[in-house]
Write a protein that holds these residues in place. Structure first.
Motif, PDB file in Angstrom:
ATOM      1  N   SER B 381       0.852  -1.183   0.000  1.00 58.52           N
ATOM      2  CA  SER B 381       0.000   0.000   0.000  1.00 58.52           C
ATOM      3  C   SER B 381       0.888   1.234   0.000  1.00 58.52           C
ATOM      4  O   SER B 381       1.948   1.241   0.636  1.00 58.52           O
ATOM      5  N   PHE B 399      -7.385  -6.791  -4.379  1.00 58.21           N
ATOM      6  CA  PHE B 399      -7.073  -5.832  -3.316  1.00 58.21           C
ATOM      7  C   PHE B 399      -7.604  -6.378  -1.996  1.00 58.21           C
ATOM      8  O   PHE B 399      -8.589  -7.103  -1.967  1.00 58.21           O
ATOM      9  N   THR B 406      -6.133   0.168   1.811  1.00 65.17           N
ATOM     10  CA  THR B 406      -6.260  -0.768   0.703  1.00 65.17           C
ATOM     11  C   THR B 406      -4.866  -1.220   0.273  1.00 65.17           C
ATOM     12  O   THR B 406      -3.971  -0.396   0.099  1.00 65.17           O
ATOM     13  N   TYR B 408      -2.612  -3.780  -2.408  1.00 68.24           N
ATOM     14  CA  TYR B 408      -2.631  -4.564  -3.636  1.00 68.24           C
ATOM     15  C   TYR B 408      -2.009  -5.928  -3.370  1.00 68.24           C
ATOM     16  O   TYR B 408      -0.909  -6.021  -2.821  1.00 68.24           O
TER      17      TYR B 408
END
Lengths: 83, 544
Positions: B381, B399, B406, B408
């Motif tokens: 992130s 995600f 959030t 990835y």
């Protein structure tokens, strides 16, 4: 028609040509899986095997379009070498 | 935030114009263009684009082969404040058509190769799909095709670029505006569009400026296709320093040491598969590349052996292994090669991917979906993270929310090594692999193969060989000539993704869940490739 050395060498760069499928004069080499980096390696292998030197402008898709065209260019170089 | 030019990706080119106006910004064979010239030309093209699109600044596709027009085209799209989408004229038209539609392309810049392909791209696809909504039945797609034959194509509105219509300066952008969109392979056979903002790019290139010492005297290799995000590193690192980006044609590999020396190249960046290629062609002797100051590799696993050999060939260069998915803006981690230390901490003989870029946090997810201490899926992130795929449906599963942020999910398994936060790459979690830098979803290939007449089912596996990762296919059904596979795959897959080995089976082996056992198939493929590998290494025959 080309010699066996040429055929064996060329087949090594054609992943989409089965061992039991014939190599025709006018097949597009690109369709048989010869890509741009494959061309570079094939050229180096041909130079080594036949003791010739391709000019830089020979390194084009046109020279490597079909087995027939490539063999013609190669034979020309070999003859020049002998002359 | 206020729109600015400084924070824009193209602000780096403007910086290059100030630093070294007479330097070549780009060289492609005998063609070159200086910073000054490229700047002026891009302002002319940008002005023409802005007048032609219905809702400026829009999204501009650059559909061109390697050449000055492709590079200036990218710059012009950015100067217009538009989002640029580099497209490859050698890609199958069906794939390019889908990308153009997904990106909502509002104008195109093309060279002859792209111009020649446009009629096919604008025709309905084989499944009846239109390329994109032009905004009405009579609307046309504005196309700037400088140097192409006069005339036009149905559905195209040819843009004419007039020096009088040039912008006086590049258009400002906001940090959240998308600078470019690139596509990655999708498991459904549909490429996924990844928008990267000017803000993400600004963070990335600020880190590169801090880490490296590029100057106007540097000459960067440009080995990557422009629709691959490592090309963005080449261009915008070079341009931010007033340096030259030099296209490396395939023929250059024939005598790479001579090419590097003649062109005074100082910065090399390629996928690791370049190393065995250069070795096979005799260019990797110790000290063969003395002019290089920096050597970078990214796009697939770099082995310690290849790194050591390259380092010996380029003894004056600092060698780094860079890592990162498109979704995290070009590269998100880096490891600086130090022969003894690096080999000592490497896992499975693969060079570590190193530390995650500054300004980012990462966490590791275990197989149970819980946080893991030392080994798991790398999740990142921070400011280089994309805002999400163009199609929100593609976001599912990619995600993860944690601690109100959030992250990835890279899909890559990594392990913590050493004391200072370095990571080792262990492999992929899913069925995605990387071939010469291209991310490939194996099910996408399986899907395409099932479309071949005679094929009942197909499973593609990745095999590690001496020359890198290769793809091999097992299929069931009747015997299919390899040329049929080749023809079918060429219509849907770029050349780099095409498998090179095909074997027929009566049935697939199953695992305990009664699913096709990809592990067993991969082992069989490895066994067969070991057996059949000859000097050229890539011939195989259909067997049953």
């Amino acid at each position: 028609m080309w010699d066996q050395k040429f055929e064996d060498l060329l087949r090594g760069f054609l992943p989409f040509l089965g061992a039991d499928e014939p190599l025709a004069q006018d097949t597009a080499l690109r369709d048989l899986g010869l890509d741009s980096l494959g061309i570079v390696e094939l050229l180096a292998a041909l130079e080594h095997t036949y003791q010739v030197r391709f000019q830089d402008d020979a390194l084009s898709q046109a020279t490597f379009e079909t087995p027939g065209v490539l063999w013609k260019v190669l034979s020309g170089l070999v003859e020049d070498q002998a002359a | 935030m206020d729109p600015t030019v400084e924070a824009a990706l193209h602000g780096r080119f403007v910086r290059g114009v100030d630093l070294a106006p007479r330097n070549d910004a780009v060289r492609v064979g005998a063609d070159s263009i200086s910073y000054e010239q490229a700047h002026e030309l891009a302002l002319v093209w940008a002005g023409a684009l802005l007048r032609a699109v219905r809702k400026p600044p829009g999204t501009v596709a650059v559909l061109a082969a390697k050449g000055i027009r492709a590079y200036v085209g990218i710059l012009a799209a950015l100067y217009a404040g538009a989002t640029v989408v580099p497209l490859h004229p050698d890609f199958p038209p069906a794939r390019t058509r889908r990308m153009m539609r997904a990106a909502g392309v509002s104008a195109v810049i093309s060279d002859e190769a792209g111009w020649g392909q446009l009629p096919e791209l604008l025709a309905p696809g084989p499944d009846g799909e239109q390329p994109f909504d032009l905004g009405g039945p009579d609307a046309v797609l504005p196309v700037l095709a400088p140097g192409c034959p006069a005339g036009t194509h149905p559905g195209v509105g040819r843009i004419v670029a007039e020096p009088a219509g040039a912008l006086s300066e590049p258009r400002p952008v906001r940090p959240a505006d998308a600078a470019y969109v690139l596509f990655t392979s999708g498991s459904t056979g549909r490429p996924k569009g990844v928008p990267i903002s000017h803000g993400s790019a600004a963070h990335y290139f600020r880190l590169q400026d801090e880490r490296y010492d590029f100057t106007p005297q540097d000459v960067f290799s440009q080995t990557f296709d422009l629709n691959f995000d490592c090309a963005m590193f080449d261009l915008f690192c070079a341009w931010g320093a007033g340096a030259t980006a030099l296209w490396v044609p395939p023929g250059a590999y024939r005598e790479l040491p001579a090419f590097v020396a003649e062109n005074r190249m100082t910065v090399w960046f390629a996928t690791p598969s370049a190393i065995p290629l250069v070795r096979r062609l005799g260019g990797l002797a110790p000290g063969a590349l003395p002019g290089l100051r920096w050597s970078f590799f990214a796009g697939e696993a770099l082995t310690c052996q290849d790194a050591a050999d390259w380092q010996a060939a380029a003894p004056h260069s600092t060698l780094e292994n860079l890592y990162g998915p498109t979704e995290l803006t070009i590269t998100i981690a880096a490891h600086r090669w130090q022969p003894e230390r690096s080999a000592g901490i490497a896992v499975n003989g693969v060079v570590p991917i190193g530390r995650v870029n500054g300004g980012h946090d990462h966490l590791l997810l275990g197989e149970d979906g819980q946080l893991a201490a030392n080994e798991g899926e790398l999740c990142v992130s921070g400011p280089q993270l994309t805002s999400g795929y163009l199609d929100p449906d593609d976001n599912a599963g990619r995600f993860v929310e944690h601690g109100e942020r959030t992250w990835y999910r890279t899909g890559d398994r990594v392990r913590r090594i050493g004391e200072d936060g370095e990571l080792a790459y262990l492999g992929r979690l899913d069925s995605q692999v990387q071939i010469a830098g291209w991310r490939v979803e194996l099910p996408e290939i399986d899907h395409a193969l099932r479309g071949c007449e005679g094929v009942t089912d197909a499973v593609t596996v990745d095999v590690t060989t001496a020359s890198g990762t290769e793809l091999a296919v097992f299929y069931t059904g009747s015997v299919v000539p390899l040329s049929v596979f080749a023809r079918q795959l060429r219509t849907v897959l770029p050349q780099g993704m095409t498998p090179r080995h095909f074997w027929r089976l009566a049935a697939f082996p199953l695992n305990s869940n009664r699913k096709t056992d990809r592990g067993v198939l991969r082992a069989r493929a490895e066994e067969r490739l070991r057996r059949t590998t000859d000097t050229t290494g890539n011939t195989s025959t259909p067997t049953t």
